[in-house]
Design an enzyme around this catalytic site. Structure first.
Site, PDB file in Angstrom:
ATOM      1  N   LYS A   1     -13.428   1.112  -3.390  1.00 27.07           N
ATOM      2  CA  LYS A   1     -14.362   1.530  -2.332  1.00 27.07           C
ATOM      3  C   LYS A   1     -15.509   2.324  -2.940  1.00 27.07           C
ATOM      4  O   LYS A   1     -16.676   2.073  -2.639  1.00 27.07           O
ATOM      5  CB  LYS A   1     -13.634   2.442  -1.335  1.00 27.07           C
ATOM      6  CG  LYS A   1     -12.830   1.736  -0.280  1.00 27.07           C
ATOM      7  CD  LYS A   1     -12.436   2.783   0.771  1.00 27.07           C
ATOM      8  CE  LYS A   1     -11.419   2.242   1.742  1.00 27.07           C
ATOM      9  NZ  LYS A   1     -10.916   3.269   2.659  1.00 27.07           N
TER      10      LYS A   1
ATOM     11  N   GLU B   1       0.832  -1.218   0.000  1.00 27.03           N
ATOM     12  CA  GLU B   1       0.000   0.000   0.000  1.00 27.03           C
ATOM     13  C   GLU B   1       0.856   1.253   0.000  1.00 27.03           C
ATOM     14  O   GLU B   1       0.455   2.289  -0.516  1.00 27.03           O
ATOM     15  CB  GLU B   1      -0.939   0.017   1.213  1.00 27.03           C
ATOM     16  CG  GLU B   1      -2.324  -0.468   0.847  1.00 27.03           C
ATOM     17  CD  GLU B   1      -3.384  -0.208   1.903  1.00 27.03           C
ATOM     18  OE1 GLU B   1      -3.174   0.559   2.844  1.00 27.03           O
ATOM     19  OE2 GLU B   1      -4.451  -0.825   1.775  1.00 27.03           O
TER      20      GLU B   1
ATOM     21  N   HIS C   1       8.754 -26.783  -0.191  1.00 23.40           N
ATOM     22  CA  HIS C   1       8.084 -27.851  -0.931  1.00 23.40           C
ATOM     23  C   HIS C   1       6.966 -27.288  -1.800  1.00 23.40           C
ATOM     24  O   HIS C   1       6.060 -28.020  -2.190  1.00 23.40           O
ATOM     25  CB  HIS C   1       7.556 -28.900   0.049  1.00 23.40           C
ATOM     26  CG  HIS C   1       8.669 -29.561   0.801  1.00 23.40           C
ATOM     27  ND1 HIS C   1       9.246 -30.742   0.390  1.00 23.40           N
ATOM     28  CD2 HIS C   1       9.361 -29.160   1.899  1.00 23.40           C
ATOM     29  CE1 HIS C   1      10.223 -31.057   1.230  1.00 23.40           C
ATOM     30  NE2 HIS C   1      10.323 -30.117   2.150  1.00 23.40           N
TER      31      HIS C   1
HETATM   32  O1  PA5 Z   1      -2.999   1.574   5.813  1.00 22.53           O
HETATM   33  C1  PA5 Z   1      -4.136   1.965   5.712  1.00 22.53           C
HETATM   34  O2  PA5 Z   1      -4.442   3.156   5.832  1.00 22.53           O
HETATM   35  C2  PA5 Z   1      -5.260   0.992   5.470  1.00 22.53           C
HETATM   36  O3  PA5 Z   1      -4.820  -0.301   5.290  1.00 22.53           O
HETATM   37  C3  PA5 Z   1      -6.212   1.019   6.652  1.00 22.53           C
HETATM   38  O4  PA5 Z   1      -5.554   0.589   7.799  1.00 22.53           O
HETATM   39  C4  PA5 Z   1      -7.443   0.149   6.385  1.00 22.53           C
HETATM   40  O5  PA5 Z   1      -8.049   0.532   5.194  1.00 22.53           O
HETATM   41  C5  PA5 Z   1      -8.432   0.292   7.528  1.00 22.53           C
HETATM   42  O6  PA5 Z   1      -8.749   1.636   7.726  1.00 22.53           O
HETATM   43  P1  PA5 Z   1      -9.469   2.141   9.010  1.00 22.53           P
HETATM   44  O7  PA5 Z   1      -8.585   1.899  10.186  1.00 22.53           O
HETATM   45  O8  PA5 Z   1      -9.700   3.586   8.778  1.00 22.53           O
HETATM   46  O9  PA5 Z   1     -10.749   1.356   9.136  1.00 22.53           O
END
Ligand code: PA5
Length: 463
Positions: A432, A289, A318
């Site tokens: 989203k 990410e 394996h």
């Molecule tokens: O790194 C990030 O920002 C995302 O992976 C969030 O942690 C994830 O989308 C969850 O978001 P939130 O904590 O706002 O529910």
């Protein structure tokens, strides 16, 4: 008790032409210098870097809360996703017994069982309700934004279920971890009176493991959270050194960056310890990410980021290692080793008349897993596949704090080298928004129109 990075086998003098040479490193000196300087000047904007130092009060609050509640509950359940779930899982799995929930309570140190619901799979939630008694459980709703559909849908289901069973007392079974000001969850928490811990607003989701996002679940599993932060602080000292030859996180990033520019676009993390399996899950999200970006900071299309792949030693020897040794030169493999396991088991001296089994008699499984790791390292070297090894002297709170912090700094430094923003995730938004549009959420009408005008699928391509 310091973790180490051994990158010999990334260097061309060991691994050959697909490796990295000192000249390759020298050739990107300007980028390295820029990144080193940015890490210093931007430190104030990277609030996660101060977490090892500024949470004494929070740690005390968490411990008091855990001591107050833990005997009242049989299960602690995390409701979260991404950065709000992977860290809690990684720490619990690395520190606790692998069959933690099956152990009798006294062998869990008196702490409740631990569950994480990080998907919206209906089967999983129903099966969880068949496994735990919700009225003897504490649900930790973790969402920094407070608007994540997956987490909030779980919260809504559980809130209704608890209220049906417990009425007004339902609120004592929910604890929230969220931003202190922004989002639905803080609003709901205040209105409905839930106990709440805060994620500092300047700390992004995937960098939040060392905030209450990770500290509260860890403390509910008996993890020494102060020691976790101490380990992170020790790693910060190492990772604040400018000289890349003395800074393991910087060197890790530099090698990945050079390898990426040579077409090595897969970064495999392969721990040789079951306890570290979920560290590579957590890392995969952190790396993917943060670094998977279409645009650089100047708006140029760069399509940056090597793809993180999770593997487990020796199990995946394996399964995947055939590809790692004989497949394309597109991977940099990070082996994660442990010097001293928490347990030792000796293989009995049986079948000494069968040479292919007899040699195992009398050695320990500890020796076997470590030797197999070295053997895989050798096999990779022989096939010219760059690899490096991170070694944890032991798996404990301190070394886990170290590795989490190490990988966070390495990711942030990689962002600087790649000249991309490692702290946003615009690519996640499209999916989203499409989900919201498909459900007809107000404000997403235009997206719905866009979706409806996409090419219709043709039956001829469906078999
Ligand atoms: O790194 C990030 O920002 C995302 O992976 C969030 O942690 C994830 O989308 C969850 O978001 P939130 O904590 O706002 O529910």
């Amino acid at each position: 008790m310091k973790i180490t990075l051994d990158y010999n086998n990334v260097m061309t003098e060991f691994v050959g032409k697909h490796g990295v040479s000192p000249a390759d490193i020298a050739s990107i000196k300007p980028q390295i210098d820029r990144a080193v300087s940015a890490m210093k000047t931007k430190r104030d904007t990277m609030a996660w870097r101060e977490l090892p130092y500024n949470q004494e009060e929070i740690v005390n609050d968490i411990i008091s809360y855990v001591n107050l509640i833990k005997d009242e509950i049989d299960a602690f359940v995390v409701l979260g996703i991404g950065g709000s779930a992977l860290g809690p899982m990684a720490v619990q799995q690395s520190i606790n017994h692998p069959y933690y929930n099956e152990l009798p309570r006294e062998k869990r140190g008196g702490y409740p069982k631990f569950y994480v619901a990080d998907n919206v799979d209906p089967e999983r939630l129903i099966y969880l309700f068949q496994t735990i008694d919700p009225t003897r459980s504490l649900f930790n709703v973790i969402s920094k934004s407070g608007s994540t559909s997956e987490t909030m849908s779980q919260f809504m289901i559980i809130k209704e279920l608890l209220e049906k069973k417990l009425g007004a007392a339902a609120k004592d079974h929910i604890v929230c971890t969220t931003d202190s000001e922004k989002g639905n969850l803080i609003k709901i928490s205040k209105e409905e009176g839930y106990k709440t811990f805060f994620v500092p607003s300047a700390v992004g989701g995937r960098f939040s493991e060392l905030t209450p996002v990770g500290l509260l679940p860890a403390a509910f599993c008996g993890v020494d959270i102060a020691e976790l932060l101490k380990g992170a602080a020790a790693m910060d000292a190492l990772c604040s050194v400018d000289d890349i030859e003395k800074n393991p996180a910087y060197m890790y990033s530099v090698l990945h960056y050079i390898a990426f520019n040579k077409g090595i676009n897969i970064s495999v993390m392969m721990p040789y310890a079951d306890s570290l399996k979920y560290i590579s899950d957590w890392y995969a999200q952190l790396w993917a990410e943060s670094l998977g970006k279409k645009f650089d900071r100047e708006g140029k299309e760069v399509y940056a980021g090597s793809t993180p792949v999770k593997a487990l030693g020796v199990t995946d020897q394996h399964s995947q290692v055939q590809l790692y040794t004989e497949g394309p030169f597109d991977k940099l493999i990070v082996l994660l080793g442990v010097e001293k396991f928490r347990e030792t088991i000796t293989i009995p001296k049986l079948y000494s008349d069968l040479p292919s089994l007899g040699f195992l008699g009398g050695i320990t499984q500890n020796q076997l897993i470590q030797t197999e790791m070295l053997a895989t390292e050798y096999a990779l070297l022989r096939s010219g596949k760059p690899n490096m090894m991170i070694t944890l002297p032991e798996v404990n709170e301190n070394t886990i704090g170290q590795i989490l912090y190490f990988l966070e700094v390495a990711t942030a430094f990689s962002g600087e080298l790649l000249n991309i923003n490692a702290f946003d995730q615009p690519g996640v938004e499209e999916g989203k928004n499409a989900t919201y549009a498909m459900f007809g959420r107000p404000g997403y009408e235009e997206k719905k129109e866009e979706l409806d005008s996409r090419p219709k699928k043709q039956n001829k391509y469906i078999i």
